[in-house]
Scaffold this active site. Structure first.
Site, short mmCIF file in Angstrom:
data_model
loop_
_atom_site.label_atom_id
_atom_site.label_comp_id
_atom_site.label_asym_id
_atom_site.label_seq_id
_atom_site.Cartn_x
_atom_site.Cartn_y
_atom_site.Cartn_z
CG ASP A 177 29.68 24.06 4.14
OD1 ASP A 177 29.21 22.96 3.82
OD2 ASP A 177 30.42 24.74 3.40
CG HIS A 203 35.28 25.84 3.71
ND1 HIS A 203 35.23 26.17 2.38
CD2 HIS A 203 34.37 24.85 3.89
CE1 HIS A 203 34.34 25.40 1.77
NE2 HIS A 203 33.79 24.59 2.66
CG PHE A 210 -1.79 -1.21 1.32
CD1 PHE A 210 -2.69 -1.53 0.32
CD2 PHE A 210 -1.67 -2.06 2.41
CE1 PHE A 210 -3.47 -2.67 0.41
CE2 PHE A 210 -2.45 -3.20 2.50
CZ PHE A 210 -3.35 -3.51 1.50
CG HIS A 263 32.48 21.39 6.70
ND1 HIS A 263 32.79 20.12 6.27
CD2 HIS A 263 32.68 22.20 5.62
CE1 HIS A 263 33.14 20.15 5.00
NE2 HIS A 263 33.10 21.39 4.59
CG HIS A 268 25.95 21.33 1.11
ND1 HIS A 268 26.36 21.27 -0.20
CD2 HIS A 268 27.05 21.71 1.81
CE1 HIS A 268 27.63 21.57 -0.29
NE2 HIS A 268 28.08 21.85 0.92
CG HIS A 290 29.39 18.91 3.22
ND1 HIS A 290 29.29 20.16 3.78
CD2 HIS A 290 29.71 18.07 4.22
CE1 HIS A 290 29.55 20.08 5.08
NE2 HIS A 290 29.81 18.83 5.37
CG ASN A 312 12.47 5.41 -2.71
OD1 ASN A 312 12.34 4.40 -3.37
ND2 ASN A 312 11.79 6.52 -2.97
#
Length: 262
Positions: free
Chosen positions: A77, A209, A60, A81, A75, A71, A64
């Protein structure tokens, strides 16, 4: 009596006076992803694994399993990270208030069209601030570069040759200045990462970063539809998964725009 702000907001959404714009790249196995050179190890690409589809394993329902790196695609960070933010928040610890805030859009499309390695400078930001006012606390700074037009092709999106990947980003001194001299929440870009493609050769390497995540600021990547936003006045809503211990997360990123003032 104070104005009924929530009901006013919801009413404006229903009437279309406020428009919600999706800034997210659809996530699939074809979504372009970062490719690090050897000896570095890459994340897995996104994929779906069917568990059932209205059949014997689940008559029914359809569902998945998802397989993905943190990343991949559009997305966020989180500070943890990067080595400079290793003692900072993981993605589940980010204060939710910081995931909603004003958006400031700097348009670099003309400069990037002439030079795919173009780097945002302090002078670029100061020129923008002369026109629109100083970046305010809690702002998400978004760089419009036109790079989203390459999103249908991994090869064009990464734009790599024998010397490396040629994508726009932020100059080293500008990354440090934004991270330390402006009380912004984070930086959003249309490219595969918040740093320029050639930033592995900068000092320090990958300066966005290095400085942003080390100063409790965030990064957003692979954004789309920034051309639909005004330079100021939009509200950004960022929705990462609250992954405990996560260094980042695929995210739905939405902008709310006042159509009358756009």
């Amino acid at each position: 009596m104070p104005a009924p702000t929530i009901s006013t907001f919801l009413s404006a959404l229903s009437t279309g006076d406020l428009e919600v714009i999706d800034l997210t790249t659809p996530l699939s196995a074809e979504t372009p992803a970062l490719r690090l050179p050897e000896p570095f190890v890459n994340l897995i690409d996104f994929s779906l694994e069917e568990v059932s589809a209205y059949n014997e394993p689940g008559p029914f329902w359809r569902h998945n399993n998802i397989h993905t790196g943190e990343h991949i695609g559009t997305h966020l960070d989180a500070p943890v990270h990067w080595i400079t933010g290793r003692d900072g928040d993981d993605v589940s610890q980010i204060p939710v208030q910081r995931l909603i805030g004003p958006a400031a859009v700097i348009d670099l499309t003309a400069k990037v069209a002439d030079n795919p390695d173009y780097l945002l400078t302090i002078a670029d930001v100061e020129e923008w601030e002369t026109a629109y006012g100083q970046l305010t606390a809690g702002t998400w700074l978004l760089l419009r570069t036109g790079w989203e037009t390459r999103g249908g092709s991994q090869e064009e999106f990464l734009n790599a040759d024998d010397t490396g990947s040629h994508t726009p980003g932020v100059a080293v001194d500008c990354a440090e200045w934004l991270a330390t001299q402006r009380d912004i929440t984070g930086l959003g870009v249309e490219t595969v990462g918040v740093d320029a493609g050639m930033a592995g050769g900068f000092d320090p390497v990958f300066p966005v970063h290095y400085y942003f995540l080390g100063n409790d600021k965030y990064g957003l990547t692979s954004l789309r539809n920034l051309g639909a936003l005004p330079a100021t006045g939009a509200m950004l809503v960022v929705s990462p998964l609250p992954i405990v211990g996560g260094t980042g997360s695929p995210s739905r990123v939405l902008a709310v725009v006042d159509k009358a003032g756009a």
